[in-house]
Design a protein around this motif. Sequence first.
Motif, mmCIF file in Angstrom:
data_model
loop_
_atom_site.group_PDB
_atom_site.id
_atom_site.type_symbol
_atom_site.label_atom_id
_atom_site.label_comp_id
_atom_site.label_asym_id
_atom_site.label_seq_id
_atom_site.Cartn_x
_atom_site.Cartn_y
_atom_site.Cartn_z
ATOM 1 N N LEU A 78 -38.319 -17.943 -7.216
ATOM 2 C CA LEU A 78 -37.295 -18.636 -6.803
ATOM 3 C C LEU A 78 -35.745 -17.845 -6.802
ATOM 4 C CD1 LEU A 78 -38.259 -21.756 -9.259
ATOM 5 C CD2 LEU A 78 -38.277 -21.561 -6.680
ATOM 6 N N THR A 79 -34.968 -18.168 -5.868
ATOM 7 C CA THR A 79 -33.653 -17.807 -5.871
ATOM 8 C C THR A 79 -32.800 -18.598 -6.025
ATOM 9 O OG1 THR A 79 -34.622 -15.707 -4.314
ATOM 10 C CG2 THR A 79 -31.949 -16.113 -4.648
ATOM 11 N N ALA A 133 -23.071 -18.848 -13.450
ATOM 12 C CA ALA A 133 -22.996 -18.184 -14.663
ATOM 13 C C ALA A 133 -24.202 -17.196 -14.536
ATOM 14 C CB ALA A 133 -22.932 -18.805 -15.885
ATOM 15 N N PHE A 134 -25.346 -17.645 -13.940
ATOM 16 C CA PHE A 134 -26.652 -17.085 -14.329
ATOM 17 C C PHE A 134 -27.412 -17.012 -12.982
ATOM 18 C CE2 PHE A 134 -30.862 -16.451 -16.436
ATOM 19 C CZ PHE A 134 -30.456 -15.518 -17.323
ATOM 20 N N PRO A 135 -27.037 -16.167 -11.933
ATOM 21 C CA PRO A 135 -27.826 -16.189 -10.726
ATOM 22 C C PRO A 135 -29.169 -15.396 -11.062
ATOM 23 C CG PRO A 135 -25.924 -14.716 -10.662
ATOM 24 C CD PRO A 135 -25.896 -15.183 -11.981
ATOM 25 N N MET A 136 -30.177 -16.153 -10.272
ATOM 26 C CA MET A 136 -31.436 -15.545 -10.517
ATOM 27 C C MET A 136 -31.927 -15.197 -8.980
ATOM 28 S SD MET A 136 -33.186 -14.999 -13.377
ATOM 29 C CE MET A 136 -31.558 -14.292 -13.772
ATOM 30 N N ILE A 137 -32.166 -13.918 -8.683
ATOM 31 C CA ILE A 137 -32.487 -13.305 -7.453
ATOM 32 C C ILE A 137 -34.203 -13.052 -7.360
ATOM 33 C CG2 ILE A 137 -32.235 -11.704 -5.770
ATOM 34 C CD1 ILE A 137 -29.313 -11.488 -6.904
ATOM 35 N N ARG A 138 -34.922 -13.789 -6.735
ATOM 36 C CA ARG A 138 -36.332 -13.489 -6.508
ATOM 37 C C ARG A 138 -36.848 -13.548 -7.827
ATOM 38 N NH1 ARG A 138 -38.698 -9.623 -1.885
ATOM 39 N NH2 ARG A 138 -39.714 -11.368 -1.460
ATOM 40 N N TYR A 139 -36.679 -14.467 -8.548
ATOM 41 C CA TYR A 139 -37.188 -14.490 -10.134
ATOM 42 C C TYR A 139 -38.901 -14.861 -10.101
ATOM 43 C CZ TYR A 139 -38.009 -15.217 -14.985
ATOM 44 O OH TYR A 139 -38.710 -15.311 -16.277
ATOM 45 N N ARG A 140 -39.572 -14.025 -10.299
ATOM 46 C CA ARG A 140 -40.786 -14.046 -10.389
ATOM 47 C C ARG A 140 -41.287 -15.306 -11.588
ATOM 48 N NH1 ARG A 140 -44.773 -9.364 -9.991
ATOM 49 N NH2 ARG A 140 -46.270 -11.005 -9.998
ATOM 50 N N LEU A 148 -34.379 -11.827 2.979
ATOM 51 C CA LEU A 148 -34.602 -11.966 1.390
ATOM 52 C C LEU A 148 -35.713 -11.151 0.979
ATOM 53 C CD1 LEU A 148 -33.586 -13.798 -1.105
ATOM 54 C CD2 LEU A 148 -35.352 -15.511 0.069
ATOM 55 N N ARG A 149 -36.576 -10.838 1.811
ATOM 56 C CA ARG A 149 -37.707 -10.173 1.350
ATOM 57 C C ARG A 149 -37.316 -8.633 1.307
ATOM 58 N NH1 ARG A 149 -41.892 -11.051 6.242
ATOM 59 N NH2 ARG A 149 -40.841 -12.944 6.046
ATOM 60 N N LYS A 150 -36.343 -8.166 1.519
ATOM 61 C CA LYS A 150 -36.018 -7.023 1.312
ATOM 62 C C LYS A 150 -35.468 -6.792 -0.053
ATOM 63 C CE LYS A 150 -33.769 -6.007 5.825
ATOM 64 N NZ LYS A 150 -32.432 -6.118 6.463
ATOM 65 N N LEU A 151 -35.102 -7.593 -0.742
ATOM 66 C CA LEU A 151 -34.511 -7.524 -2.166
ATOM 67 C C LEU A 151 -35.600 -7.607 -3.232
ATOM 68 C CD1 LEU A 151 -31.934 -10.591 -1.694
ATOM 69 C CD2 LEU A 151 -31.615 -8.271 -1.307
ATOM 70 N N PRO A 152 -35.059 -6.723 -4.186
ATOM 71 C CA PRO A 152 -35.994 -6.554 -5.428
ATOM 72 C C PRO A 152 -36.221 -7.879 -6.138
ATOM 73 C CG PRO A 152 -33.983 -5.784 -5.929
ATOM 74 C CD PRO A 152 -33.698 -6.188 -4.466
#
Length: 435
Positions: A287-288, A294-301, A60-64
Amino acid sequence: MQQLIWEAEYECMPREDLAQLQLERLQATLNRAYKNVTCYRNKFNELGIVPEDVQSLDDLRKLPFTTKEDLRLNYPYGMFAVPLREVVRIHSSSGTTGKPTVVGYTRHDIKTWSNLVARFMTAAGVTHDDVVQIAFGYGLFTGAFGLHYAAETIGASVIPMSSGNTEKQIMIMQDYRSTALVCTPSYAITLADRMEKMGIDPKTLSLRIGLFGGEPWSDAMRREIEERLHISATDNYGLSEVIGPGVAGECQGKCGMHIFEDAFIPEIIDPDTCQLLPPGSVGELVLTTINKEAFPMIRYRTRDITSLDYTPCSCGRTMVRMKKTMGRSDDMLIIKGVNVFPSQIEEVLFAIEGCEPHYQLVVDRKGALDVLEVRIEVTENIFFDEMKKQKAFLEMVEKRIESTLGVGATVKLVEPNSIPRHEGKADRVIDKRRL
Ligand code: DLL
């Protein structure tokens, strides 16, 4: 049976099984986000990453990261991973500056959301026998609808009172025999004040549980609410970008809010360097989402400052607990080089006899230095006391602030009832540097 409907069986899962579930859900989310959301695809491409590169949770830590700025740039629907015709609800963040952020839910997302909120309400003690008075504003804000649908899911009786109208709120509480109150903690204080003024003894009401969230509040404020309203007050956390309420909530042990890890993967980073911090560290919550359509959040600060506690909880849930947040990194004040959160000052003030729970912080710049003035309302007794006693009181409060926070502040007493009361989220800081 009902428990299974709400997916509550995940809450006590062995953590190895939970990790496997998270990985499967994460991979499915990344595939959908990469395929359907241009912003994610571009960010992944820039780093030369494809979803298949994520083969373990550590990957996961590789992701922006995703930030509020990404949501602004893609306003209004650019971050949606489904066509608009599949979206059955639209909400918005409560941001006061610039364009709001828009979030969408499919029918399945609404069910997921209701289940998550139902789970923290149940953990706090709400059952189908409760009469739940919702005193959050109905509208674009996620608070009211989130708890409304969940209380109905539980089978409780919902009173969709909305915010404000404080005397009517209290009348309905009395007449309809509300047993659970849903609002911001600062509005709970406003209600307690008004009851006192109206000569209503909260002991004569049927209220037993408070579900409070939407803003930071100290443990001292919890004690004050519990004593004054004669209820058990629990904390719950969420943010519209991620789902709304339903990210985390306290069980009756009240030792941190369990994050629903079957739906969200939490990380803690250093907000300045963006480096992942070891378990237990205080930092920014990222949070991911792993089961939203509808609204996926990837590594949201999130900008919220907290820490994660993986020690076992007496309730038996295996899900990690987040500490009460100190506030958002954006709300942190830097006074003479010391980081100060308004909630830390609240903790000090609430512990002092004679301080009313109403305060305001005024930050200004004198020369090159930022200075802090703490305005507090005091009980009528102290306000009308002679000057000498007032002076001693002020000095004592200033000393306590300095010794607890390591920074000096000027304390000013203001007249009873002169600080604005809150119906929703409290806004306690006047920042003259930005005026
Ligand atoms: O406040 C969602 C919510 C509604 C949560 C009702 C709980 C109850 P927003 O308006 O997008 O969504 O604001 C989210 O509020 O990033 C935190 O800074 C703050 N916040 C929310 N709950 C808590 C809490 C809703 N329990 C922002 N403690 C978040 C501290 C909280 N801060």
